[in-house]
Motif scaffolding. Sequence first.
Motif, PDB file in Angstrom:
ATOM      1  N   ASN A 142       0.810  -1.223   0.000  1.00 35.60           N
ATOM      2  CA  ASN A 142       0.000   0.000   0.000  1.00 35.60           C
ATOM      3  C   ASN A 142       0.836   1.264   0.000  1.00 35.60           C
ATOM      4  OD1 ASN A 142      -2.419  -1.398  -0.116  1.00 35.60           O
ATOM      5  ND2 ASN A 142      -2.597  -1.501   2.104  1.00 35.60           N
ATOM      6  N   PRO A 143       1.506   1.580  -1.048  1.00 37.82           N
ATOM      7  CA  PRO A 143       1.566   0.879  -2.333  1.00 37.82           C
ATOM      8  C   PRO A 143       2.586  -0.262  -2.295  1.00 37.82           C
ATOM      9  CG  PRO A 143       2.862   2.865  -2.486  1.00 37.82           C
ATOM     10  CD  PRO A 143       2.256   2.848  -1.101  1.00 37.82           C
ATOM     11  N   ASP A 144       2.355  -1.255  -3.170  1.00 40.97           N
ATOM     12  CA  ASP A 144       3.267  -2.386  -3.251  1.00 40.97           C
ATOM     13  C   ASP A 144       4.614  -1.935  -3.810  1.00 40.97           C
ATOM     14  OD1 ASP A 144       1.164  -3.881  -2.388  1.00 40.97           O
ATOM     15  OD2 ASP A 144       0.794  -4.893  -4.300  1.00 40.97           O
ATOM     16  N   ARG A 145       5.673  -2.373  -3.151  1.00 40.13           N
ATOM     17  CA  ARG A 145       7.024  -2.011  -3.576  1.00 40.13           C
ATOM     18  C   ARG A 145       7.978  -3.083  -3.071  1.00 40.13           C
ATOM     19  NH1 ARG A 145       8.111   1.812  -5.876  1.00 40.13           N
ATOM     20  NH2 ARG A 145       9.883   3.101  -6.204  1.00 40.13           N
ATOM     21  N   THR A 146       8.914  -3.481  -3.925  1.00 39.52           N
ATOM     22  CA  THR A 146       9.947  -4.435  -3.555  1.00 39.52           C
ATOM     23  C   THR A 146      11.277  -3.705  -3.611  1.00 39.52           C
ATOM     24  OG1 THR A 146       8.668  -6.236  -4.510  1.00 39.52           O
ATOM     25  CG2 THR A 146      10.996  -6.655  -4.104  1.00 39.52           C
ATOM     26  N   THR A 147      12.057  -3.829  -2.553  1.00 43.52           N
ATOM     27  CA  THR A 147      13.342  -3.143  -2.472  1.00 43.52           C
ATOM     28  C   THR A 147      14.442  -4.153  -2.174  1.00 43.52           C
ATOM     29  OG1 THR A 147      12.226  -1.168  -1.621  1.00 43.52           O
ATOM     30  CG2 THR A 147      14.610  -1.267  -1.329  1.00 43.52           C
ATOM     31  N   LEU A 148      15.525  -4.072  -2.926  1.00 42.92           N
ATOM     32  CA  LEU A 148      16.705  -4.886  -2.686  1.00 42.92           C
ATOM     33  C   LEU A 148      17.748  -3.969  -2.062  1.00 42.92           C
ATOM     34  CD1 LEU A 148      18.401  -7.479  -3.008  1.00 42.92           C
ATOM     35  CD2 LEU A 148      18.970  -6.695  -5.326  1.00 42.92           C
ATOM     36  N   LEU A 149      18.132  -4.285  -0.831  1.00 45.78           N
ATOM     37  CA  LEU A 149      19.151  -3.507  -0.119  1.00 45.78           C
ATOM     38  C   LEU A 149      20.479  -4.237  -0.242  1.00 45.78           C
ATOM     39  CD1 LEU A 149      17.078  -2.747   3.103  1.00 45.78           C
ATOM     40  CD2 LEU A 149      17.501  -1.217   1.185  1.00 45.78           C
ATOM     41  N   LEU A 150      21.485  -3.535  -0.763  1.00 48.55           N
ATOM     42  CA  LEU A 150      22.812  -4.117  -0.969  1.00 48.55           C
ATOM     43  C   LEU A 150      23.829  -3.333  -0.141  1.00 48.55           C
ATOM     44  CD1 LEU A 150      22.463  -4.476  -4.837  1.00 48.55           C
ATOM     45  CD2 LEU A 150      22.345  -6.308  -3.150  1.00 48.55           C
ATOM     46  N   PRO A 151      24.029  -3.743   1.118  1.00 49.98           N
ATOM     47  CA  PRO A 151      24.949  -3.014   1.979  1.00 49.98           C
ATOM     48  C   PRO A 151      26.397  -3.207   1.514  1.00 49.98           C
ATOM     49  CG  PRO A 151      24.000  -4.880   3.149  1.00 49.98           C
ATOM     50  CD  PRO A 151      23.389  -4.854   1.792  1.00 49.98           C
ATOM     51  N   LEU A 152      27.162  -2.140   1.555  1.00 50.82           N
ATOM     52  CA  LEU A 152      28.571  -2.197   1.179  1.00 50.82           C
ATOM     53  C   LEU A 152      29.467  -2.232   2.411  1.00 50.82           C
ATOM     54  CD1 LEU A 152      28.469   0.320  -1.800  1.00 50.82           C
ATOM     55  CD2 LEU A 152      28.505  -2.170  -1.888  1.00 50.82           C
ATOM     56  N   ALA A 153      28.851  -2.416   3.564  1.00 47.77           N
ATOM     57  CA  ALA A 153      29.596  -2.502   4.820  1.00 47.77           C
ATOM     58  C   ALA A 153      30.090  -3.922   5.027  1.00 47.77           C
ATOM     59  CB  ALA A 153      28.700  -2.085   5.983  1.00 47.77           C
ATOM     60  N   ALA A 154      31.197  -4.051   5.742  1.00 48.78           N
ATOM     61  CA  ALA A 154      31.783  -5.367   6.003  1.00 48.78           C
ATOM     62  C   ALA A 154      30.859  -6.208   6.875  1.00 48.78           C
ATOM     63  CB  ALA A 154      33.135  -5.222   6.678  1.00 48.78           C
ATOM     64  N   ASN A 155      30.839  -7.486   6.623  1.00 54.25           N
ATOM     65  CA  ASN A 155      30.133  -8.455   7.445  1.00 54.25           C
ATOM     66  C   ASN A 155      30.764  -8.405   8.834  1.00 54.25           C
ATOM     67  OD1 ASN A 155      29.419 -10.932   8.737  1.00 54.25           O
ATOM     68  ND2 ASN A 155      28.951 -11.817   6.742  1.00 54.25           N
ATOM     69  N   LYS A 156      30.005  -8.606   9.893  1.00 53.33           N
ATOM     70  CA  LYS A 156      30.535  -8.502  11.264  1.00 53.33           C
ATOM     71  C   LYS A 156      31.691  -9.462  11.500  1.00 53.33           C
ATOM     72  CE  LYS A 156      26.271  -6.712  13.103  1.00 53.33           C
ATOM     73  NZ  LYS A 156      25.063  -6.969  13.817  1.00 53.33           N
ATOM     74  N   ALA A 157      31.610 -10.694  10.976  1.00 53.26           N
ATOM     75  CA  ALA A 157      32.695 -11.666  11.168  1.00 53.26           C
ATOM     76  C   ALA A 157      33.963 -11.179  10.476  1.00 53.26           C
ATOM     77  CB  ALA A 157      32.292 -13.030  10.631  1.00 53.26           C
ATOM     78  N   ALA A 158      33.816 -10.589   9.278  1.00 48.97           N
ATOM     79  CA  ALA A 158      34.977 -10.089   8.547  1.00 48.97           C
ATOM     80  C   ALA A 158      35.530  -8.840   9.224  1.00 48.97           C
ATOM     81  CB  ALA A 158      34.603  -9.784   7.099  1.00 48.97           C
ATOM     82  N   ALA A 159      34.638  -7.984   9.716  1.00 46.27           N
ATOM     83  CA  ALA A 159      35.092  -6.758  10.366  1.00 46.27           C
ATOM     84  C   ALA A 159      35.893  -7.059  11.630  1.00 46.27           C
ATOM     85  CB  ALA A 159      33.891  -5.874  10.709  1.00 46.27           C
ATOM     86  N   LYS A 160      35.456  -8.066  12.401  1.00 45.00           N
ATOM     87  CA  LYS A 160      36.169  -8.417  13.628  1.00 45.00           C
ATOM     88  C   LYS A 160      37.551  -8.985  13.343  1.00 45.00           C
ATOM     89  CE  LYS A 160      32.169  -9.248  16.564  1.00 45.00           C
ATOM     90  NZ  LYS A 160      31.371 -10.245  17.249  1.00 45.00           N
ATOM     91  N   SER A 161      37.644  -9.798  12.283  1.00 41.89           N
ATOM     92  CA  SER A 161      38.924 -10.442  11.994  1.00 41.89           C
ATOM     93  C   SER A 161      39.785  -9.625  11.043  1.00 41.89           C
ATOM     94  CB  SER A 161      38.693 -11.820  11.388  1.00 41.89           C
ATOM     95  OG  SER A 161      38.181 -11.673  10.075  1.00 41.89           O
TER      96      SER A 161
END
Length: 165
Positions: free
Chosen positions: A68-87
């Motif tokens: 209402n209204p119908d909408r599809t959104t693809l979110l593509l984060p460019l931030a590091a994955n938490k496991a990768a960020a920690k290591s």
Amino acid sequence: MRIANPGAFRINVQEALVGGVSDPRNESLIKMFNLINVGERAGSGLPSIRTVWQKQGWQEPEIVESFNPDRTTLLLPLAANKAAAKSGDKKVAAKSGGKSSSISEKRKNDILQYLTDTPEASSTQIADAIGLQVSRTKMYLSELVSDGAVVAEESSRARKYRLKS
């Protein structure tokens, strides 16, 4: 990055993430892309995006449906994955993905063994031989092609796979 499209998702989101199902909203746009050799109508877009994001160590892409209204959104984060960020290592993120998004070594070896015994085969032939669904097999083949172990030849409907020589 955010990519939005008017309208609801036309197939089950989980099916789309696994791949193998194509249900384009705009047939003319698909034909245009096919004329310039972009896109395959194989239902492999979202699995390919997830594979790239995983290999880069970025956070998992997310599909958001609103109504209402119908909408599809693809979110593509460019931030590091938490496991990768920690290591501090991008490869850790790719290895730590869920089992639904990472190829199992056994299945990978099954596909490679089949292609060793059968020089060229379709995804359906491979799926039947190793006992997987075609959509899952296509996802694994896509990753093997990305890794450079397998080569895909021909267009989407006539696509054949072989070991890279």
